[in-house]
Design a protein around this motif. Structure first.
Motif, PDB file in Angstrom:
ATOM      1  N   LYS A   1      -9.402  -1.028   3.819  1.00 38.13           N
ATOM      2  CA  LYS A   1      -8.271  -0.179   4.723  1.00 38.13           C
ATOM      3  C   LYS A   1      -6.972  -0.618   4.254  1.00 38.13           C
ATOM      4  O   LYS A   1      -6.039   0.633   4.092  1.00 38.13           O
TER       5      LYS A   1
ATOM      6  N   GLN B   1      -4.473   2.252   2.547  1.00 40.14           N
ATOM      7  CA  GLN B   1      -3.033   2.577   2.918  1.00 40.14           C
ATOM      8  C   GLN B   1      -2.034   2.324   1.810  1.00 40.14           C
ATOM      9  O   GLN B   1      -1.094   3.312   1.624  1.00 40.14           O
TER      10      GLN B   1
ATOM     11  N   GLU C   1      -2.257   5.362  -0.375  1.00 42.16           N
ATOM     12  CA  GLU C   1      -1.382   6.577   0.114  1.00 42.16           C
ATOM     13  C   GLU C   1      -0.026   6.353   0.313  1.00 42.16           C
ATOM     14  O   GLU C   1       0.549   7.252   0.316  1.00 42.16           O
ATOM     15  N   SER C   2       0.352   4.885   0.185  1.00 40.30           N
ATOM     16  CA  SER C   2       1.756   4.720   0.450  1.00 40.30           C
ATOM     17  C   SER C   2       2.434   5.160  -0.898  1.00 40.30           C
ATOM     18  O   SER C   2       3.644   5.264  -1.144  1.00 40.30           O
TER      19      SER C   2
ATOM     20  N   SER D   1      -9.969   6.996  -1.401  1.00 39.06           N
ATOM     21  CA  SER D   1      -8.749   7.410  -1.643  1.00 39.06           C
ATOM     22  C   SER D   1      -8.875   9.030  -2.224  1.00 39.06           C
ATOM     23  O   SER D   1      -9.843   8.851  -3.051  1.00 39.06           O
TER      24      SER D   1
ATOM     25  N   SER E   1       0.154  -4.145   6.818  1.00 40.61           N
ATOM     26  CA  SER E   1       0.387  -3.121   7.637  1.00 40.61           C
ATOM     27  C   SER E   1       1.099  -1.929   6.615  1.00 40.61           C
ATOM     28  O   SER E   1       1.629  -2.255   5.654  1.00 40.61           O
ATOM     29  N   ALA E   2       0.696  -0.674   7.192  1.00 36.78           N
ATOM     30  CA  ALA E   2       1.514   0.570   6.434  1.00 36.78           C
ATOM     31  C   ALA E   2       2.964   0.368   6.216  1.00 36.78           C
ATOM     32  O   ALA E   2       3.425   0.784   5.013  1.00 36.78           O
TER      33      ALA E   2
END
Length: 287
Positions: free
Chosen positions: A40, A44, A47-48, A72, A243-244
Motif C-alpha cells: 500500500k 501510494q 501515485e505520488s 499501479s 503516509s501519502a
C-alpha cells in the motif's frame, strides 16, 4: 558532474548514469515496508510521483515492489526497481542464483538496478560477487549494477578486476555525516551517489535548530530542506514514508533552492562521528 534530464511523466528530474541508463533524482526507500501495508505504501508512493523503489534481499520485501507495480497504473518502463545482494551470497554461483530468486519473488523480468549490499572486506568475496553482477547484466537480468557502502579501495579493486565501473554507490549520507570525500571520489569516477538514511535515522537531525531556521525562512519542512540539500550535493536521496502526505512532502523539493549561505550553515553540522550507527565499511560487515 552527472547529467540531469527533465522527465515528462513527473516533475522529478532524472540522472544519466555511466552506463547511459537513468535514475530519478530522488527515490523511495522501502526498508521495513513489508506485506500488504508495504505494498500500500509503495503504491501510494508511485501515485505520488516516485519512480524509483529501493529494496533488498535482506529487507525481505522484494515481492512487495513487484505487487505494487502490478497494482499501479504507471507503466513498468517508467519505473526503476532496485534490489541488493546479501553478503552471505557473494560467491559467483550464489550471486546468480540469488538474483534469479529475486526476480521470481518480485515477479519481474528484470531489475533496473542491482547492488552489492556491503563490501564485507574480511571475507574477501566482494570482487567475486561483483563478477556475478556483471554476468547478470550480460544475461539481461539487470539493467544497471552498483554497490553500497564501498570505500575507494573497494571500488578500485572491483574496477581493476572487471574493467566495469559501478553505476551507483549507495552510502550513508546526511548533514551530520556528509561524506564529502567519498561523494567527490564517486563523482570523479562517474559513479552516482545514492543516500541511505538521508534524513538521519534515529538521530536529532529533524529537530536541528540550524535547519529549522532555514526551513522557517523558506516556508518548507525540515525534511524538504534536508532532501534539497542532498539534491544540490548531487546525491540521490532515498527517503522512506508510509503516509501519502509525507511521501508527497518528501518529493516536493524541486521548486526551491538553498542559497550558498544555507549550504554553508548545513555544512557546519558535519561531524567525523556523525554516523547514526557504528557502520564503518572498513570493518563493519553484514550478511
Amino acid at each position: 558532474m552527472l547529467e540531469i534530464l527533465m522527465t515528462s511523466d513527473t516533475h522529478v528530474p532524472s540522472i544519466i548514469l555511466n552506463d547511459s541508463t537513468t535514475l530519478p533524482a530522488i527515490g523511495f526507500g522501502t526498508y521495513k515496508l513489508n506485506g500488504a501495508d508495504g505494498v500500500k505504501a509503495m503504491v501510494q508512493a508511485i501515485e505520488s510521483g516516485y519512480r524509483l523503489l529501493d529494496s533488498a534481499v535482506n529487507y525481505e520485501n522484494e515481492g512487495a515492489p513487484g505487487k505494487a507495480i502490478r497494482t499501479s497504473a504507471v507503466p513498468r518502463e517508467q519505473l526503476r526497481i532496485a534490489s541488493k545482494l546479501p553478503g552471505r551470497r557473494y560467491s559467483f554461483d550464489d550471486a546468480l542464483v540469488t538474483i534469479e530468486e529475486s526476480l521470481y519473488r518480485s515477479q519481474l523480468d528484470y531489475f533496473d538496478l542491482y547492488l552489492l549490499h556491503w563490501p564485507n572486506p574480511s571475507k574477501g568475496q566482494y570482487v567475486e560477487a561483483w563478477s556475478g553482477l556483471v554476468e547478470a547484466r550480460k544475461r539481461g537480468w539487470v539493467k544497471s549494477i552498483g554497490v553500497c557502502n564501498f570505500l575507494p579501495e573497494h571500488l578500485e579493486k572491483v574496477i581493476a578486476d572487471s574493467g566495469v565501473t559501478p553505476a551507483v554507490n549507495q552510502i550513508e549520507l546526511h548533514p551530520y555525516f556528509p561524506q564529502h570525500e567519498q561523494l567527490a571520489w564517486n563523482a570523479g569516477h562517474g559513479i552516482a551517489t545514492q543516500s541511505w538514511s538521508p534524513l538521519g535515522r534515529a538521530n536529532h537531525l529533524l529537530k536541528d535548530p540550524a535547519i529549522q531556521r532555514i526551513a522557517a525562512r523558506l516556508g518548507k519542512t525540515l525534511a524538504q530542506v534536508i532532501l534539497r540539500w542532498h539534491h544540490q550535493l548531487g546525491a540521490i536521496a532515498l527517503p522512506k514514508a508510509s503516509s501519502a502526505e509525507r511521501q508527497q512532502e518528501n518529493l516536493d523539493i524541486f521548486d526551491f533552492e538553498l542559497s550558498e549561505q544555507d549550504m554553508q550553515s548545513i555544512a557546519r553540522l558535519a561531524s567525523p562521528t556523525g554516523r547514526t550507527r557504528d557502520q564503518d565499511p572498513a570493518f563493519y560487515e553484514e550478511f
